[in-house]
Design a protein around this motif. Structure first.
Motif, PDB file in Angstrom:
ATOM      1  N   GLY A  39       0.794  -1.221   0.000  1.00 47.92           N
ATOM      2  CA  GLY A  39       0.000   0.000   0.000  1.00 47.92           C
ATOM      3  C   GLY A  39       0.824   1.265   0.000  1.00 47.92           C
ATOM      4  N   LYS A  40       2.137   1.146   0.172  1.00 47.71           N
ATOM      5  CA  LYS A  40       2.995   2.339   0.191  1.00 47.71           C
ATOM      6  C   LYS A  40       4.133   2.245  -0.813  1.00 47.71           C
ATOM      7  N   THR A  41       4.842   1.121  -0.838  1.00 49.01           N
ATOM      8  CA  THR A  41       5.930   0.935  -1.800  1.00 49.01           C
ATOM      9  C   THR A  41       5.369   0.815  -3.220  1.00 49.01           C
ATOM     10  N   LEU A  42       6.044   1.417  -4.181  1.00 48.38           N
ATOM     11  CA  LEU A  42       5.632   1.300  -5.582  1.00 48.38           C
ATOM     12  C   LEU A  42       5.931  -0.118  -6.061  1.00 48.38           C
ATOM     13  N   SER A  43       4.898  -0.897  -6.270  1.00 43.18           N
ATOM     14  CA  SER A  43       5.040  -2.286  -6.713  1.00 43.18           C
ATOM     15  C   SER A  43       5.011  -2.347  -8.232  1.00 43.18           C
ATOM     16  N   ALA A  44       5.376  -3.509  -8.775  1.00 44.35           N
ATOM     17  CA  ALA A  44       5.337  -3.696 -10.221  1.00 44.35           C
ATOM     18  C   ALA A  44       3.912  -3.518 -10.739  1.00 44.35           C
ATOM     19  N   ARG A  45       2.946  -4.011  -9.990  1.00 44.54           N
ATOM     20  CA  ARG A  45       1.537  -3.905 -10.422  1.00 44.54           C
ATOM     21  C   ARG A  45       1.105  -2.443 -10.472  1.00 44.54           C
ATOM     22  N   ARG A  46       1.433  -1.686  -9.416  1.00 46.99           N
ATOM     23  CA  ARG A  46       1.070  -0.261  -9.369  1.00 46.99           C
ATOM     24  C   ARG A  46       1.805   0.531 -10.453  1.00 46.99           C
ATOM     25  N   TRP A  47       3.040   0.159 -10.714  1.00 47.54           N
ATOM     26  CA  TRP A  47       3.846   0.846 -11.730  1.00 47.54           C
ATOM     27  C   TRP A  47       3.221   0.665 -13.110  1.00 47.54           C
ATOM     28  N   HIS A  48       2.914  -0.557 -13.470  1.00 45.84           N
ATOM     29  CA  HIS A  48       2.350  -0.818 -14.792  1.00 45.84           C
ATOM     30  C   HIS A  48       0.948  -0.218 -14.934  1.00 45.84           C
ATOM     31  N   ALA A  49       0.227  -0.138 -13.823  1.00 46.05           N
ATOM     32  CA  ALA A  49      -1.120   0.441 -13.867  1.00 46.05           C
ATOM     33  C   ALA A  49      -1.091   1.958 -14.019  1.00 46.05           C
ATOM     34  N   ALA A  50       0.076   2.566 -13.811  1.00 43.01           N
ATOM     35  CA  ALA A  50       0.201   4.026 -13.893  1.00 43.01           C
ATOM     36  C   ALA A  50       0.342   4.513 -15.336  1.00 43.01           C
ATOM     37  N   PHE A  51       0.464   3.579 -16.285  1.00 41.91           N
ATOM     38  CA  PHE A  51       0.584   3.947 -17.706  1.00 41.91           C
ATOM     39  C   PHE A  51      -0.780   3.862 -18.395  1.00 41.91           C
ATOM     40  N   THR A  52      -1.017   4.785 -19.306  1.00 43.43           N
ATOM     41  CA  THR A  52      -2.196   4.687 -20.155  1.00 43.43           C
ATOM     42  C   THR A  52      -1.930   3.639 -21.237  1.00 43.43           C
ATOM     43  N   GLU A  53      -2.926   3.377 -22.039  1.00 42.58           N
ATOM     44  CA  GLU A  53      -2.789   2.340 -23.064  1.00 42.58           C
ATOM     45  C   GLU A  53      -1.645   2.634 -24.046  1.00 42.58           C
ATOM     46  N   ASP A  54      -1.417   3.916 -24.362  1.00 45.50           N
ATOM     47  CA  ASP A  54      -0.346   4.231 -25.319  1.00 45.50           C
ATOM     48  C   ASP A  54       0.970   4.599 -24.640  1.00 45.50           C
ATOM     49  N   GLY A  55       0.978   4.613 -23.294  1.00 45.85           N
ATOM     50  CA  GLY A  55       2.255   4.769 -22.605  1.00 45.85           C
ATOM     51  C   GLY A  55       2.478   6.024 -21.807  1.00 45.85           C
ATOM     52  N   HIS A  56       1.501   6.920 -21.747  1.00 46.28           N
ATOM     53  CA  HIS A  56       1.659   8.120 -20.909  1.00 46.28           C
ATOM     54  C   HIS A  56       1.660   7.706 -19.440  1.00 46.28           C
ATOM     55  N   LEU A  57       2.548   8.318 -18.657  1.00 50.89           N
ATOM     56  CA  LEU A  57       2.732   7.917 -17.260  1.00 50.89           C
ATOM     57  C   LEU A  57       2.121   8.942 -16.311  1.00 50.89           C
ATOM     58  N   ASP A  58       1.335   8.455 -15.354  1.00 49.40           N
ATOM     59  CA  ASP A  58       0.775   9.312 -14.307  1.00 49.40           C
ATOM     60  C   ASP A  58       1.867   9.526 -13.254  1.00 49.40           C
ATOM     61  N   MET A  59       2.694  10.540 -13.469  1.00 52.01           N
ATOM     62  CA  MET A  59       3.852  10.751 -12.600  1.00 52.01           C
ATOM     63  C   MET A  59       3.446  11.184 -11.195  1.00 52.01           C
ATOM     64  N   GLU A  60       2.338  11.877 -11.096  1.00 51.11           N
ATOM     65  CA  GLU A  60       1.876  12.308  -9.768  1.00 51.11           C
ATOM     66  C   GLU A  60       1.636  11.099  -8.867  1.00 51.11           C
ATOM     67  N   ARG A  61       0.960  10.097  -9.415  1.00 49.34           N
ATOM     68  CA  ARG A  61       0.673   8.891  -8.642  1.00 49.34           C
ATOM     69  C   ARG A  61       1.960   8.130  -8.287  1.00 49.34           C
ATOM     70  N   VAL A  62       2.880   8.063  -9.259  1.00 51.16           N
ATOM     71  CA  VAL A  62       4.140   7.352  -9.048  1.00 51.16           C
ATOM     72  C   VAL A  62       4.978   8.037  -7.965  1.00 51.16           C
ATOM     73  N   LEU A  63       5.093   9.366  -8.040  1.00 52.39           N
ATOM     74  CA  LEU A  63       5.874  10.108  -7.041  1.00 52.39           C
ATOM     75  C   LEU A  63       5.296   9.924  -5.647  1.00 52.39           C
ATOM     76  N   ARG A  64       3.980   9.947  -5.554  1.00 51.02           N
ATOM     77  CA  ARG A  64       3.328   9.787  -4.251  1.00 51.02           C
ATOM     78  C   ARG A  64       3.715   8.454  -3.620  1.00 51.02           C
TER      79      ARG A  64
END
Length: 423
Positions: A39-64
């Motif tokens: 719930g706190k560490t950025l996991s592989a599942r959370r990392w891959h879910a942060a990308f849109t279908e074409d590859g844009h990254l939700d950096m706000e979510r990743v940084l958090r």
């Protein structure tokens, strides 16, 4: 045969299994504190879910996520490429693949250029003894330390000679780098580290090679399988750190950050600063190693890279990619839109909100300040000379919590900005 079976257990998951330690070295390595926290560490599942279908990254979510609990070891390398400004989060998978292939081709070309001068580059071998005399003349005897290869004709080009003379020093440092990790029992991995440092040195004659660069580069080699990708990750890290390694006959580049550290402590803790000045420590030279290699010697490998990603996440600025790739078109610190500010790290965001548009202190300075503050009482009570200061700070090895250090660093940063504004 060296056994690599010793591993630490952490939070139910064998995280140290990603970076196994030679069994005979376990007693000499600082204990690891980092734990992957659900719930706190950025996991592989959370990392891959942060990308849109074409590859844009939700950096706000990743940084958090990173600022809360770091990055899981299985994805550190690919996340670091973004944190260090290697890729823009708004790019697509296709755009990044195109850029990655271009960079790999560029690295290959540079490697070929270096190989033509020194055939050992890219051979899986490296040197620990000179391959040419200091005056550029050929040496008479070869040895196993220079892999039986020597310069055959006199070197008259100053840049080429300067580069060749430092190759053996790079090799000596490679042998000493993270030697407790099983990863470096394989000579080909050591050779990859030597290749990257040699090529970087050739491309940056104004900085050259300085001891400590090996400590910065080593994690890149371990985390990124492709050597070219590791090189570019190192190159991006050095964009932040290169001035620390710039040396002249009378000064060291890191003195700028030491001066910043002095200013910070003088502002937030004048009593401690005065005490250090009375001990002739007002120049803060005892903090050189912490700033040069970002606490690599004070932490286990896993904790050190955890600290780095916390600092890089705190400092993250989405304009970094543009400033590296197209410096003439970059427009740093211009956005004041609250939605855009969320794409910045906590540390960087604070500066922008306070209207600081100029080059400012790096977060590492405040992390060192937080370490000094944790040792405030001992330094004031026990330190009667600089040797005592060094000894007290030396006790932090294996006893420092990276997350707490960063949390305290943010508090010191806020206190510094507040007091500096009043002055």
């Amino acid at each position: 045969m060296l056994c690599c079976g010793y591993m630490w257990k952490s939070g139910g998951e064998d995280l140290q299994g990603f970076y196994p330690v030679r069994s005979e070295c376990q007693a000499d390595v600082p204990r690891t504190r980092f734990k992957s926290r659900a719930g706190k560490t950025l996991s592989a599942r959370r990392w891959h879910a942060a990308f849109t279908e074409d590859g844009h990254l939700d950096m706000e979510r990743v940084l958090r996520r990173i600022q809360r609990g770091g990055i899981h070891p299985s994805i550190k390398g690919e996340v670091w490429e973004f944190l260090l400004g290697g890729y823009h989060p708004d790019s697509t998978f296709q755009e990044r693949n195109r850029l990655r292939n271009h960079r790999r081709e560029q690295y290959s070309a540079w490697k070929d250029e270096c190989r033509k001068m020194v055939p050992l580059v890219g051979s899986g071998k490296f040197v620990t003894m000179a391959v040419v005399a200091e005056d550029g003349l050929p040496l008479e005897e070869s040895s196993i330390e220079n892999q039986g290869w020597l310069v055959k004709t006199a070197i008259t080009d100053k840049r080429v000679l300067q580069w060749m003379l430092v190759l053996s020093q790079i090799g000596l440092d490679v042998v000493r780098t993270d030697r407790y990790l099983c990863f470096y029992e394989n000579e080909s991995n050591q050779a990859r580290l030597w290749d990257i440092l040699a090529i970087y040195t050739w491309l940056n004659p104004d900085i050259g090679y300085v001891q400590g660069m090996n400590d910065i580069c080593s994690p890149m080699i371990i985390l990124l399988e492709d050597e070219a990708d590791a090189f570019w990750c190192f190159e991006r890290a050095m964009r932040r750190l290169r001035e620390n390694f710039r040396t002249t006959a009378t000064s060291m580049g890191v003195q700028t950050q030491l001066g910043m550290l002095s200013q910070v402590i003088k502002t937030v803790d004048p009593r401690l600063h005065q005490h250090l000045e009375d001990l002739d420590g007002g120049e803060y030279l005892f903090a050189i190693r912490m700033l040069m290699v970002l606490f690599r010697r004070e932490f286990s490998f896993l904790d050190a890279v955890y600290l780095w990603e916390l600092m890089w996440a705190m400092e993250y600025n989405p304009n970094k990619f543009a400033s590296y790739e197209e410096p003439e078109n970059s427009n740093s610190f211009s956005e004041q839109d609250p939605r855009l500010l969320k794409q910045y790290g906590k540390f960087e965001r604070k500066y922008i909100k306070n209207g600081h548009n100029e080059q400012h202190n790096t977060f590492a300075v405040f992390v060192v300040a937080s370490v000094l503050e944790t040792k405030n009482k001992r330094l004031l009570k026990e330190a009667e000379g600089l040797d005592d200061v060094v000894q007290i700070l030396g006790d932090i090895a294996g006893n420092l919590d990276a997350r707490k250090a960063c949390k305290e660093a943010l508090k010191i940063h806020e206190k510094f900005l507040r007091k500096a504004k009043r002055q």
